[in-house]
Motif scaffolding. Structure first.
Motif, PDB file in Angstrom:
ATOM      1  N   TYR A  44       1.075  -1.284   0.154  1.00 11.93           N
ATOM      2  CA  TYR A  44      -0.045   0.085  -0.033  1.00 11.93           C
ATOM      3  C   TYR A  44       0.757   1.219  -0.104  1.00 11.93           C
ATOM      4  N   PRO A  51       6.476  -0.113 -10.435  1.00 11.38           N
ATOM      5  CA  PRO A  51       5.479   0.680 -11.084  1.00 11.38           C
ATOM      6  C   PRO A  51       4.111   0.714 -10.341  1.00 11.38           C
ATOM      7  N   LEU A  52       3.878   0.114  -9.234  1.00 14.42           N
ATOM      8  CA  LEU A  52       2.744  -0.055  -8.547  1.00 14.42           C
ATOM      9  C   LEU A  52       3.130   1.522  -7.424  1.00 14.42           C
ATOM     10  N   PHE A  53       4.217   1.618  -6.842  1.00 16.47           N
ATOM     11  CA  PHE A  53       4.507   2.581  -5.743  1.00 16.47           C
ATOM     12  C   PHE A  53       5.683   3.402  -6.126  1.00 16.47           C
TER      13      PHE A  53
END
Lengths: 510, 510
Positions: free
Chosen positions: A313, A399-401
Motif C-alpha cells: 500500500y 510501477p505500483l508505488f
C-alpha cells in the motif's frame, strides 16, 4: 480547582488585584514560548513566561529535535544541496495537504533561510554532516537528513528532492540525555535568560482574562492549587502544545488516536486551545495527526509492507510518518513486513538499523505460500502480491508505488514476516487558526485583540500530512512572530478597567 | 451586510427594539426545525421559525428521505424483520465510529421505535413493503431498505442484519417531485402550521443576541438586506444545516470535500455553527463527511472494484456510502469497476439498475491482460487481483472482503472496465457538540444557556462513518428534543435587559 474547571474567560472587572504583570505574558516554555520570549524581549517588552512544569523545555526538549527548514539554508548549501523557497513550497503543498494554509506555507518557505540563520545566531549547533540512509534519526550527530519523503515517490517527481530535516548536534546520543531537542532548547533558554525574561514555574493556565471590549488583558492560572492572576499589558501568547493527552478532545476531534497518544509529554492537554475557543477562536484541521510507525526503516526499504489482506500500500522507502498515517488511517492499523533472509541480514547488519526497533520476525518460512498460510492470509493473496512485485523488481522497477530502484530486488527465499499491527502512535496537529503574525483568529475571521499563539496549540503548516521537523519548525518560526506582534501591540497598554473602551462589536455593521 | 459580516454575538443591551418576539425561536425550517417547532408548540410555547429561503423544506425536502430507525419499529415488525435497540446499537457503534458519542447512540437506539411511531402520527406515510436489492434508492415506493451495509461484511458478523432505512412513501417517483424527502417534510410542515407556529421566510440568521450573563436571548438576522431583531423568551434553536457550501470551513475542517460538495441545498453555509462558536460552543468531528459514490450498486455487487493500482479494497455489495468514503479517503478517489459481459448484462437488465448511473464502460477487452494494459495499470496487477478473486469465487467465497456468496462468481471474459475516478461527492457531518437534550455545549463542557441545536449543524450520531438516514434521523430525533427543552426553559423568560442578572462566571470557582 479540578482539571474540568471552567475555561470561560474571566472578566477583568472581576479582578481586584493582579499577582504579576508584564507587557507580554507567554503560556508555555517549549519551543514556541522560548522563541516568542526572545523576540518580544528584543523588541523591548517586559516578558513573563509561565510554565506548568518545573522547568523549561516542553515537548521540544524531549523530542528528536528535527527542525524542518529549507529553501537553501546555510547547512544545505554547505553540504552541497540545492534548494529554493519555491521548490520547498512545491513539496510542502503536496506533502502536507489537502487543505493547507497556503499563505502560511508560502510565508514559511520564504522565511526559512533567515530562520535557520537566526537559530544559529542563538547558538543552536548544527554539524555540517549529512546522513543519507533510511532511518528514524541519524545514528550519530549528523546535522541534515531527509525527513518527509522528499526523495521518495511520489514527491521526487513533484519537486526536486532536498533534505530539510535540520538537527541540532546531539551529545551523548547513546544515553539520549542530550538529544537534538535538548540541544535546540538549551541555547534558546540561555538566550531567554540573558535577555532578562522572567519565568515562573508550576503555573498552570486556567482561563484568559478579558476586558469589557473582549480584548485579552491577562490570564488566570493556578500555582500549587492557589489562583494566580497575571496581567498582560500588550498581549498573551499561547504556546501550550497539542491536545494529544486530552481524552475528550481526542474523542471529539481525532478519534483515530484513541489509546495511542504519542506526544513527548503528558502536559499536552489542549488547554490553550480551549481557553481561546471559549472566546470564539476558530480552529482548523483538528483531525490531523502525526503518526509515527515503529518499524525499522532499514528493513522496510528492503522488504515489502503489506496490509491485512496481503496487499502492498505504500512505497516502503518513504518517510516513516507517511507510512504511519497510511497504516492507521487507510489500512485499519494492519501492517506486516515481508522480507527475505538476505535483505533481513543486510538491513539488520548496518550500523543504521534503529536499535530500539529490533525485534525478531514473528514468522519464518521456506516459501511465500508457506508464509502466507502461517500468517493466516487468504490463499493466494500474498503470493499474488509477491509475484507482481518480483516481476517488476527483476528490472529494478516498482510501477505500483515507485520505490527507488536501489531498494527494489526480487524477494527470494527463505522469508520472514514481521507483525507490525498497531505499531503506530501520534500527536495532534490541529489547533487554533492564526494569521502570519500569529494572531489568533476569531470565527468571524478577525483577530482576537491581544491574543497570539504558536506551536502545536495552533494549526500550523500541516493540514493532513506531516514531515518530521514541522512542529519545531512552525513552532519556532511563528513563536518568533507571536513575540514580535505581541510586543508591538503597545496600543493595548491602555488603562485596564476602562469600561468606556470602544466595544469591539461595531453596531454600524448591523 | 456581506456574507463575511461578523458572527460575534450582539449584546442585548445594544438592542433598543425587537422586531419580533416568541418563546422559542428556531432558525431553519428543514427537518430539525420542523420537529423542534412541533414539540415546542405542543409544550405550550409560542414558536417562531425563521427560514432564509422562501419556503419550508430545507435540504430534507429535496433529499431521498431515508430516516434511519430500528430496534423493532412497527414497519420492521410488519415486514418480518427482527431487531432490538441493543442490536441496532451494536451496529451503529461499529459503523459510525471511531469516536462516536456513545451516549447519543444509546439514546437514539432506545428511542427509535417511539420516534417512528411519532413520525407516523404526524402523518408521514411508510408503505409496508421491503426492497432487498442493492440500490441507491428503491425503484418504486417501498418503505424499508438496507441503508448502511447492515447485511454486508464486516457488519453482518458484528450484529444481526436488519434493514433500517425507513422511506416515506413516494409519489411520482419518476419525476422526483414528490420524493421521500418531500413526503417526509410535507406532513410535518402541515402539523407545524396546524399548531399555530409562525414562520417568517427570507430571514437570514446573522448573529446571536446575548444578555449580560451570556444567556442567548434572541437572534439578529437580515431580511432583504435590512436588519431584523428577534427576541426569544425561552430559547433559540439552531437548525441551519451543514457547512458543505462554506469554502473556508471546508478548507479548514474537511478539505477532502474541496470541489465536491454534495448537500442538497447551497444554503448550507455553516452559519449556525459559526454563531455558536463565537459564544465558545464546542464542535466535534468537523472532518467527518458523508461521501456518495456514483456507481450503480447493481453493477458493483456483480463486479470487482479496484483502486488505481488494480487492487480490490472493499466488499462491493456494501452500502454505497461506505464505498464512497473508502474511495475518497483511503484510495485517493481512484476507482475502477471491472465486470464481465454476462454480469454487466444481468446488472443492467434488472429494473433495479439506477437509471441516472447508466454509462457505457470506458474499456472493453477479451482478456484481463488486455484490459489491464488498455487501462494503463502496471503489468500483472489486475491479473493478480482477478486470479485471487476467481480462485476463491469458484467456491463462492471472498476471504479478502467477505462479499456475500450470492454475488461472488468467477469473472469470465470478455470484460468491461468502468472509470469511476472522482465519482464522489459529500456533505459534512461535523458540527456543534450537543447533549441529549440538544443543548449546545460550551468548550467548558457546560451547556450554553438558552441555546439548542439539531440537525446537520450539530455533530449527531455519526463520527467518521455514515448510514443513509442518519441525518434525517438524528435531525428529527434531536430536533424534537430541542423543541421540548427550549419550551421548558421558562426560567429564562426573565426581564431582558436586566443587567443585575447573576453572571454565568462563578467567581467562587476561582
Amino acid at each position: 480547582m479540578s482539571d474540568t474547571a471552567t475555561v470561560r474567560p474571566l472578566r477583568a472587572a472581576e479582578v481586584t488585584e493582579w499577582d504579576l504583570t508584564a507587557d507580554v505574558v507567554i503560556a508555555g516554555y517549549g519551543i514556541a514560548g522560548a522563541c516568542a520570549a526572545i523576540e518580544a524581549a528584543r523588541a523591548g517588552a517586559d516578558v513573563l513566561v509561565l510554565e506548568r512544569t518545573g522547568g523549561w523545555g516542553g515537548a521540544a526538549a524531549l523530542s528528536g529535535g528535527y527542525v524542518y527548514l529549507g529553501g537553501g539554508t546555510g547547512l544545505q548549501r554547505a553540504l552541497g544541496f540545492e534548494d529554493s523557497p519555491e521548490n520547498m513550497e512545491k513539496f510542502l503543498l503536496a506533502a502536507l495537504g489537502p487543505g493547507v494554509d497556503t499563505a502560511k506555507i508560502h510565508d514559511y518557505c520564504e522565511g526559512s533561510v533567515e530562520h535557520f540563520d537566526w537559530l544559529v545566531e542563538q547558538g543552536v549547533p548544527f554539524k555540517q554532516e549529512f546522513w543519507g540512509e533510511p532511518g528514524w534519526e541519524p545514528p550519530h550527530d549528523e546535522g541534515l537528513m531527509y525527513s518527509g519523503g522528499e526523495n521518495a515517490a511520489p514527491f521526487n517527481t513533484i519537486a526536486s528532492p532536498a533534505p530539510r530535516g535540520h538537527l541540532p548536534q546531539m551529545q551523548n546520543k547513546r544515553t539520549g540525555l542530550k538529544g537534538g531537542g535538548f540541544m535546540l532548547m538549551k541555547p534558546l533558554s540561555e538566550v531567554v535568560e540573558s535577555l532578562g525574561v522572567r519565568a515562573e514555574y508550576d503555573v498552570r493556565l486556567q482561563r484568559l482574562v478579558v476586558g469589557d471590549d473582549d480584548r485579552v488583558v491577562g490570564v488566570a492560572a493556578r500555582r500549587y492549587g492557589k489562583p494566580v492572576l497575571i496581567r498582560a499589558r500588550r498581549g498573551v501568547v499561547l504556546a501550550t502544545g497539542s491536545f494529544a493527552y486530552n481524552e475528550q478532545m481526542i474523542e471529539n476531534y481525532a478519534p483515530r488516536l484513541i489509546g495511542r497518544p504519542g506526544a513527548a509529554i503528558e502536559e499536552h492537554d489542549g488547554i490553550g486551545i480551549r481557553v481561546a475557543q471559549a472566546l470564539g477562536a476558530d480552529v482548523a484541521h483538528m483531525d490531523a495527526t502525526e503518526v509515527a510507525f515503529f518499524g525499522d526503516p532499514q528493513l522496510l526499504a528492503r522488504g515489502i509492507l503489506v496490509n491485512g489482506r496481503g496487499q502492498r500500500y505504500i512505497a516502503e522507502d518513504t518517510y516513516g510518518g507517511r507510512i504511519g498515517q497510511a497504516t492507521l488511517i487507510q489500512q485499519e492499523n494492519q501492517a506486516y513486513l515481508i522480507i527475505d533472509e538476505q535483505s533481513l541480514e543486510q538491513g539488520q547488519g548496518t550500523e543504521t538499523a534503529t536499535p530500539f526497533f529490533r525485534q525478531p520476525p514473528k514468522w519464518a518460512a521456506e516459501t511465500v505460500a508457506e508464509l502466507e498460510s502461517d500468517m493466516g492470509l487468504p490463499a493466494g493473496a500474498l503470493q499474488a502480491t509477491v509475484e507482481v512485485y518480483n516481476r517488476h523488481a527483476a528490472d529494478s522497477a516498482d510501477p505500483l508505488f515507485g520505490k527507488k530502484p536501489q531498494w527494489v530486488r526480487p524477494l527470494g527465499t527463505p522469508l520472514a514476516g514481521f507483525d507490525l499491527r498497531g505499531f503506530t502512535a501520534g500527536f495532534t496537529l490541529g489547533g487554533l487558526r492564526t494569521d502570519l503574525d500569529s494572531r489568533v483568529l476569531h470565527v468571524s475571521g478577525e483577530p482576537i485583540a491581544g491574543l497570539y499563539a504558536a506551536g502545536r496549540c495552533t494549526s500550523g503548516i500541516c493540514a493532513g500530512g506531516y514531515v518530521s521537523g514541522a512542529s519545531l519548525g512552525d513552532g519556532s518560526f511563528y513563536g518568533r512572530r507571536a513575540g514580535i506582534a505581541a510586543a508591538a501591540n503597545t496600543a493595548a497598554a491602555a488603562p485596564l478597567m476602562d469600561s468606556a473602551a470602544a466595544p469591539l462589536i461595531d453596531s454600524a455593521d448591523q
